[in-house]
Design a protein around this motif. Structure first.
Motif, PDB file in Angstrom:
ATOM      1  N   GLU A 140       0.852  -1.192   0.000  1.00  0.00           N
ATOM      2  CA  GLU A 140       0.000   0.000   0.000  1.00  0.00           C
ATOM      3  C   GLU A 140       0.890   1.245   0.000  1.00  0.00           C
ATOM      4  O   GLU A 140       1.755   1.393   0.877  1.00  0.00           O
ATOM      5  CB  GLU A 140      -0.859  -0.041   1.272  1.00  0.00           C
ATOM      6  N   ALA A 141       0.725   2.106  -0.990  1.00  0.00           N
ATOM      7  CA  ALA A 141       1.609   3.278  -1.077  1.00  0.00           C
ATOM      8  C   ALA A 141       0.796   4.563  -0.995  1.00  0.00           C
ATOM      9  O   ALA A 141      -0.420   4.559  -1.168  1.00  0.00           O
ATOM     10  CB  ALA A 141       2.368   3.242  -2.394  1.00  0.00           C
ATOM     11  N   LYS A 142       1.495   5.665  -0.749  1.00  0.00           N
ATOM     12  CA  LYS A 142       0.826   6.967  -0.776  1.00  0.00           C
ATOM     13  C   LYS A 142       0.436   7.274  -2.216  1.00  0.00           C
ATOM     14  O   LYS A 142       1.002   6.714  -3.162  1.00  0.00           O
ATOM     15  CB  LYS A 142       1.788   8.049  -0.315  1.00  0.00           C
ATOM     16  N   ASP A 143      -0.469   8.213  -2.357  1.00  0.00           N
ATOM     17  CA  ASP A 143      -0.889   8.644  -3.682  1.00  0.00           C
ATOM     18  C   ASP A 143       0.318   9.212  -4.451  1.00  0.00           C
ATOM     19  O   ASP A 143       1.090   9.995  -3.889  1.00  0.00           O
ATOM     20  CB  ASP A 143      -1.976   9.715  -3.497  1.00  0.00           C
ATOM     21  N   PRO A 144       0.486   8.803  -5.717  1.00  0.00           N
ATOM     22  CA  PRO A 144       1.698   9.259  -6.436  1.00  0.00           C
ATOM     23  C   PRO A 144       1.821  10.775  -6.547  1.00  0.00           C
ATOM     24  O   PRO A 144       2.924  11.314  -6.451  1.00  0.00           O
ATOM     25  CB  PRO A 144       1.551   8.617  -7.826  1.00  0.00           C
ATOM     26  N   LEU A 145       0.694  11.460  -6.717  1.00  0.00           N
ATOM     27  CA  LEU A 145       0.766  12.923  -6.808  1.00  0.00           C
ATOM     28  C   LEU A 145       1.237  13.523  -5.491  1.00  0.00           C
ATOM     29  O   LEU A 145       2.025  14.462  -5.454  1.00  0.00           O
ATOM     30  CB  LEU A 145      -0.606  13.502  -7.152  1.00  0.00           C
TER      31      LEU A 145
ATOM     32  N   TRP B  27       4.441   6.032 -13.980  1.00  0.00           N
ATOM     33  CA  TRP B  27       3.288   6.281 -13.095  1.00  0.00           C
ATOM     34  C   TRP B  27       2.749   4.937 -12.620  1.00  0.00           C
ATOM     35  O   TRP B  27       2.603   4.013 -13.446  1.00  0.00           O
ATOM     36  CB  TRP B  27       2.210   7.040 -13.879  1.00  0.00           C
ATOM     37  N   PRO B  28       2.484   4.808 -11.318  1.00  0.00           N
ATOM     38  CA  PRO B  28       2.022   3.497 -10.848  1.00  0.00           C
ATOM     39  C   PRO B  28       0.549   3.269 -11.162  1.00  0.00           C
ATOM     40  O   PRO B  28      -0.235   4.218 -11.225  1.00  0.00           O
ATOM     41  CB  PRO B  28       2.232   3.596  -9.337  1.00  0.00           C
ATOM     42  N   ILE B  29       0.190   2.021 -11.358  1.00  0.00           N
ATOM     43  CA  ILE B  29      -1.223   1.678 -11.553  1.00  0.00           C
ATOM     44  C   ILE B  29      -1.647   0.895 -10.321  1.00  0.00           C
ATOM     45  O   ILE B  29      -1.358  -0.296 -10.191  1.00  0.00           O
ATOM     46  CB  ILE B  29      -1.400   0.846 -12.843  1.00  0.00           C
ATOM     47  N   GLY B  30      -2.238   1.601  -9.371  1.00  0.00           N
ATOM     48  CA  GLY B  30      -2.620   0.996  -8.101  1.00  0.00           C
ATOM     49  C   GLY B  30      -1.396   0.751  -7.240  1.00  0.00           C
ATOM     50  O   GLY B  30      -0.257   1.080  -7.612  1.00  0.00           O
ATOM     51  N   SER B  31      -1.646   0.163  -6.063  1.00  0.00           N
ATOM     52  CA  SER B  31      -0.527  -0.236  -5.205  1.00  0.00           C
ATOM     53  C   SER B  31      -1.035  -1.320  -4.274  1.00  0.00           C
ATOM     54  O   SER B  31      -2.243  -1.573  -4.203  1.00  0.00           O
ATOM     55  CB  SER B  31       0.008   0.950  -4.399  1.00  0.00           C
TER      56      SER B  31
ATOM     57  N   PHE C  32      -5.386   6.834 -22.619  1.00  0.00           N
ATOM     58  CA  PHE C  32      -6.769   7.181 -22.926  1.00  0.00           C
ATOM     59  C   PHE C  32      -7.322   6.356 -24.101  1.00  0.00           C
ATOM     60  O   PHE C  32      -8.477   6.467 -24.456  1.00  0.00           O
ATOM     61  CB  PHE C  32      -6.888   8.688 -23.198  1.00  0.00           C
ATOM     62  N   GLY C  33      -6.511   5.521 -24.662  1.00  0.00           N
ATOM     63  CA  GLY C  33      -6.946   4.631 -25.741  1.00  0.00           C
ATOM     64  C   GLY C  33      -7.650   3.397 -25.172  1.00  0.00           C
ATOM     65  O   GLY C  33      -7.761   3.238 -23.952  1.00  0.00           O
ATOM     66  N   PRO C  34      -8.117   2.498 -26.049  1.00  0.00           N
ATOM     67  CA  PRO C  34      -8.927   1.366 -25.588  1.00  0.00           C
ATOM     68  C   PRO C  34      -8.107   0.191 -25.033  1.00  0.00           C
ATOM     69  O   PRO C  34      -8.657  -0.686 -24.378  1.00  0.00           O
ATOM     70  CB  PRO C  34      -9.645   0.918 -26.868  1.00  0.00           C
ATOM     71  N   GLU C  35      -6.783   0.182 -25.260  1.00  0.00           N
ATOM     72  CA  GLU C  35      -6.008  -1.035 -24.957  1.00  0.00           C
ATOM     73  C   GLU C  35      -6.108  -1.512 -23.517  1.00  0.00           C
ATOM     74  O   GLU C  35      -6.032  -2.716 -23.243  1.00  0.00           O
ATOM     75  CB  GLU C  35      -4.520  -0.836 -25.280  1.00  0.00           C
ATOM     76  N   LEU C  36      -6.267  -0.570 -22.592  1.00  0.00           N
ATOM     77  CA  LEU C  36      -6.179  -0.967 -21.185  1.00  0.00           C
ATOM     78  C   LEU C  36      -7.530  -1.339 -20.571  1.00  0.00           C
ATOM     79  O   LEU C  36      -7.594  -1.840 -19.454  1.00  0.00           O
ATOM     80  CB  LEU C  36      -5.562   0.174 -20.360  1.00  0.00           C
ATOM     81  N   GLU C  37      -8.604  -1.076 -21.327  1.00  0.00           N
ATOM     82  CA  GLU C  37      -9.931  -1.175 -20.716  1.00  0.00           C
ATOM     83  C   GLU C  37     -10.276  -2.548 -20.177  1.00  0.00           C
ATOM     84  O   GLU C  37     -10.898  -2.673 -19.130  1.00  0.00           O
ATOM     85  CB  GLU C  37     -10.990  -0.617 -21.661  1.00  0.00           C
ATOM     86  N   ASP C  38      -9.836  -3.590 -20.860  1.00  0.00           N
ATOM     87  CA  ASP C  38     -10.150  -4.937 -20.368  1.00  0.00           C
ATOM     88  C   ASP C  38      -9.122  -5.459 -19.381  1.00  0.00           C
ATOM     89  O   ASP C  38      -9.325  -6.493 -18.750  1.00  0.00           O
ATOM     90  CB  ASP C  38     -10.225  -5.923 -21.549  1.00  0.00           C
ATOM     91  N   ILE C  39      -8.023  -4.777 -19.291  1.00  0.00           N
ATOM     92  CA  ILE C  39      -6.932  -5.311 -18.460  1.00  0.00           C
ATOM     93  C   ILE C  39      -6.951  -4.738 -17.050  1.00  0.00           C
ATOM     94  O   ILE C  39      -6.804  -5.464 -16.060  1.00  0.00           O
ATOM     95  CB  ILE C  39      -5.565  -5.011 -19.126  1.00  0.00           C
ATOM     96  N   LEU C  40      -7.162  -3.438 -16.959  1.00  0.00           N
ATOM     97  CA  LEU C  40      -7.082  -2.807 -15.637  1.00  0.00           C
ATOM     98  C   LEU C  40      -8.449  -2.772 -14.956  1.00  0.00           C
ATOM     99  O   LEU C  40      -9.487  -2.750 -15.629  1.00  0.00           O
ATOM    100  CB  LEU C  40      -6.556  -1.375 -15.762  1.00  0.00           C
TER     101      LEU C  40
ATOM    102  N   ASN D  98      -8.478   1.470 -11.035  1.00  0.00           N
ATOM    103  CA  ASN D  98      -7.096   1.773 -11.422  1.00  0.00           C
ATOM    104  C   ASN D  98      -7.046   2.564 -12.722  1.00  0.00           C
ATOM    105  O   ASN D  98      -6.245   3.502 -12.848  1.00  0.00           O
ATOM    106  CB  ASN D  98      -6.290   0.475 -11.586  1.00  0.00           C
ATOM    107  N   LEU D  99      -7.903   2.199 -13.658  1.00  0.00           N
ATOM    108  CA  LEU D  99      -7.885   2.899 -14.936  1.00  0.00           C
ATOM    109  C   LEU D  99      -8.288   4.362 -14.738  1.00  0.00           C
ATOM    110  O   LEU D  99      -7.655   5.283 -15.263  1.00  0.00           O
ATOM    111  CB  LEU D  99      -8.833   2.203 -15.921  1.00  0.00           C
ATOM    112  N   LYS D 100      -9.308   4.549 -13.899  1.00  0.00           N
ATOM    113  CA  LYS D 100      -9.802   5.902 -13.639  1.00  0.00           C
ATOM    114  C   LYS D 100      -8.693   6.732 -12.959  1.00  0.00           C
ATOM    115  O   LYS D 100      -8.391   7.856 -13.363  1.00  0.00           O
ATOM    116  CB  LYS D 100     -11.030   5.794 -12.721  1.00  0.00           C
ATOM    117  N   ALA D 101      -8.097   6.127 -11.931  1.00  0.00           N
ATOM    118  CA  ALA D 101      -7.046   6.845 -11.186  1.00  0.00           C
ATOM    119  C   ALA D 101      -5.856   7.161 -12.092  1.00  0.00           C
ATOM    120  O   ALA D 101      -5.266   8.239 -12.025  1.00  0.00           O
ATOM    121  CB  ALA D 101      -6.591   6.018  -9.993  1.00  0.00           C
ATOM    122  N   LEU D 102      -5.524   6.226 -12.962  1.00  0.00           N
ATOM    123  CA  LEU D 102      -4.387   6.434 -13.862  1.00  0.00           C
ATOM    124  C   LEU D 102      -4.677   7.596 -14.809  1.00  0.00           C
ATOM    125  O   LEU D 102      -3.865   8.510 -14.978  1.00  0.00           O
ATOM    126  CB  LEU D 102      -4.128   5.145 -14.660  1.00  0.00           C
ATOM    127  N   ARG D 103      -5.872   7.569 -15.396  1.00  0.00           N
ATOM    128  CA  ARG D 103      -6.209   8.640 -16.345  1.00  0.00           C
ATOM    129  C   ARG D 103      -6.287   9.994 -15.642  1.00  0.00           C
ATOM    130  O   ARG D 103      -5.781  10.993 -16.149  1.00  0.00           O
ATOM    131  CB  ARG D 103      -7.527   8.309 -17.057  1.00  0.00           C
TER     132      ARG D 103
END
Ligand code: G4P
Length: 534
Positions: free
Chosen positions: A147-152, A171-175, A207-215, A219-224
């Motif tokens: 569990e990490a602090k928020d990257p920002l 940029w991390p995707i979740g922690s 912001f492209g479609p590639e990550l939608e099924d994976i993340l 996590n996707l929302k936070a990353l974007r």
């Protein structure tokens, strides 16, 4: 005759120091870097060294007892055509001058931060030394598998506490349990944690479609969102500002899981500087491509093997090539000296080194010829590199031999340890010995070594001073006339103490900034110097 170095050869060299607060993961990251370079074949080697299993000398007992690394060493490895030297720094609150000095001889620094904890005190001190030298600093935010602090928040904290802009390079995707990977901003690629694969993204990036099924949705929302905020308010990775030491690029990962490490290493190698010129004491510069060998000693390590009282002097090569058996001039004495026995330090063994070049660090066995800061060179023109800064001690202690019959051993030990730069040594007007250190551990090591190596147990009484200032006198070498000493003595009271350094230069010790300021106000005719050079 050795061949002239080429810029190509030089461009392959990297030499960096690795700094962190204890437990942030410096040892683990170092180990992973060495594994990638094939310098070690088994995880746990560096760790074991840290736990002192490989320590041969007795006084390293201190390391073992306290589970810390007192001695800092150098490890070299090859990776993708580059020859990389890592200088480890003692990672404890009780670090000493050695730690600082190492940072004066590297070309860049890597700062490891525990992403759950953020910036801690020791990191701040080490960071300040890097800044003073203006060397590039690369940040690795570690332990994202926890569990990490928020990257920002982490980046904001880095900027606030260290006073330097920071630019996200990945940029991390979740922690923690939700950790799914990192997005490498620099190459628009996602490194997936569980899948252990990478995914090159299309022109729309995250912001492209590639990550939608994976993340996961979250996590996707936070990353974007994170990247959108960065886009608006963050600093871009600017290689020039990084080289100038004005911006730190930030990478995320997990050293333990060996995740994000190669992404970091590849970009680090691209953006970090090759060995550059080094200044001499008269303001000239020695180009690393200068055909003749030159270098300086930044560390002396004693008694690696208790059976021989040998010391190992670490040389940072600044120009030309080193060849075993070569004769060089020791600038301090002007005398020739043969560099016969040399060694290169690897993760867990030492190898004899036959040849090395600018940008390498080698160890030379020393029987007492060398001092910290010594310049060695070949060629007709005499010069010395600019002195290494000395960092003002903050702890002072009066020391004497417990057994007066051992006064001779005591004196010898004190002198040798001062020469090694293990401790600062002063005396008061009654010729009593006062030592000064920047960390408590230095004092403990001093005490331990005098007892165990020189057979002279010591009595120590801590002095209540934490600041030292040299008194400016008329002579160029800083030594005072008897009249000047009388004048200084007439000004001092019980709140400060007059001592002399090993060059007989007078200095005053003060309890704190307040007593120093007070003294300055009352005795403005005495000029007090925060000497930074030996
Ligand atoms: P240091 O040199 O900066 O003092 O830190 P070191 O690498 O020794 O790491 C301190 C502790 O943190 C170790 O755990 C290490 O395994 C753990 N650690 C390092 N990197 C990571 C990471 O990326 N993720 C996680 N989860 N842990 C990490 P320890 O329990 O003290 O030692 P050990 O029993 O694991 O050897």
């Amino acid at each position: 005759m050795s061949t002239q170095l080429t810029q190509d050869e030089l461009n392959k060299r990297r030499i960096f120091g690795i700094i962190s607060h204890p437990d942030a993961g410096k040892t683990t990251l170092t180990e992973k870097l060495l594994l990638h370079g094939g310098a070690i074949h088994q995880a746990g080697t560096v760790k074991a060294r840290k736990n002192a299993k490989f320590a041969t000398s007795d006084w390293m007992e201190i390391e073992k007892q306290r589970g810390i690394s007192v001695t800092s060493s150098v490890m070299q490895f090859d990776y993708r055509g580059k020859v990389i030297s890592i200088m480890d720094t003692p990672g404890h609150n009780d670090f000493g001058e050695d730690t600082y000095r190492i940072l004066t001889s590297v070309d860049s620094a890597v700062m490891v931060i525990d992403a759950a904890k953020g910036i801690e005190t020791q990191t701040k001190k080490l960071f300040a030394v890097c800044r003073m030298r203006g060397i590039p600093i690369f940040t690795f935010m570690n332990k994202l598998d926890r569990e990490a602090k928020d990257p920002l928040e982490l980046i904001g904290e880095l900027e606030d506490v260290l006073g330097m802009p920071a630019a996200a390079a990945s940029w991390p995707i979740g922690s923690g349990l939700n950790f799914q990977g990192i997005y490498s901003i620099l190459d628009n690629k996602v490194y997936l944690y569980k899948e252990k694969t990478t995914l090159k993204l299309g022109p729309d990036g995250v912001f492209g479609p590639e990550l939608e099924d994976i993340l996961t949705q979250n996590n996707l929302k936070a990353l974007r969102e994170g990247l959108e905020l960065l886009e608006g308010a963050g600093y871009p990775v600017d290689p020039e500002a990084i080289l100038e030491g004005e911006l730190t690029p930030v990478f995320f990962g997990s050293a333990l899981a060996d995740f994000g490490v190669t992404c970091f290493l590849d970009h680090f190698l691209e953006m970090s500087p090759a060995p550059g010129p080094r200044k001499t004491d008269d303001g000239k510069e020695i180009d690393p491509l200068r055909p003749e060998f030159s270098g300086f000693i930044f560390k002396i390590q004693a008694n690696m093997n208790p059976a021989h009282r040998d010391r190992l002097a670490f040389i940072r090569i600044c120009s030309g090539r080193f060849e075993r058996g070569m004769t060089v001039t020791l600038a301090r004495t002007g005398k020739p000296i043969k560099l016969a026995q040399s060694t290169q330090l690897m993760a867990n063994e030492r190898e004899n080194v036959e040849a090395a070049m600018a940008g390498d660090v080698i160890g030379i066995y020393d029987t007492g010829n060398f001092m910290i800061g010594d310049t060695l060179y070949q060629g007709k023109e005499a010069f010395e590199f600019e002195p290494l800064p000395t960092f003002p001690p903050e702890l002072f202690s009066l020391v004497s031999p417990k057994d007066t019959m051992k006064a001779k051993q005591f004196q010898k030990g004190v002198q040798q340890l001062a020469q090694e730069g293990a401790i600062q040594v002063y005396h008061n007007e009654y010729k009593e010995t006062v030592i000064g250190a920047v960390g408590q551990l230095q004092i403990e090591v001093f005490q331990y070594r005098l007892e165990n190596e020189y057979n002279a147990p010591v009595r120590m009484s801590a002095l209540d001073y934490s600041l030292a200032r040299w008194v400016k006198v008329a002579s160029a070498d800083g030594t005072a006339t008897p009249e000047e000493i009388d004048k200084i003595k007439s000004k001092i009271d019980s709140r400060c103490m007059l001592v002399f350094d090993r060059f007989e230069r007078p200095l005053l010790l003060f309890a704190n900034q307040f007593t120093l300021n007070y003294f300055r106000e009352r005795h403005s005719e005495l000029e007090l110097l925060e000497a930074t050079e030996v």
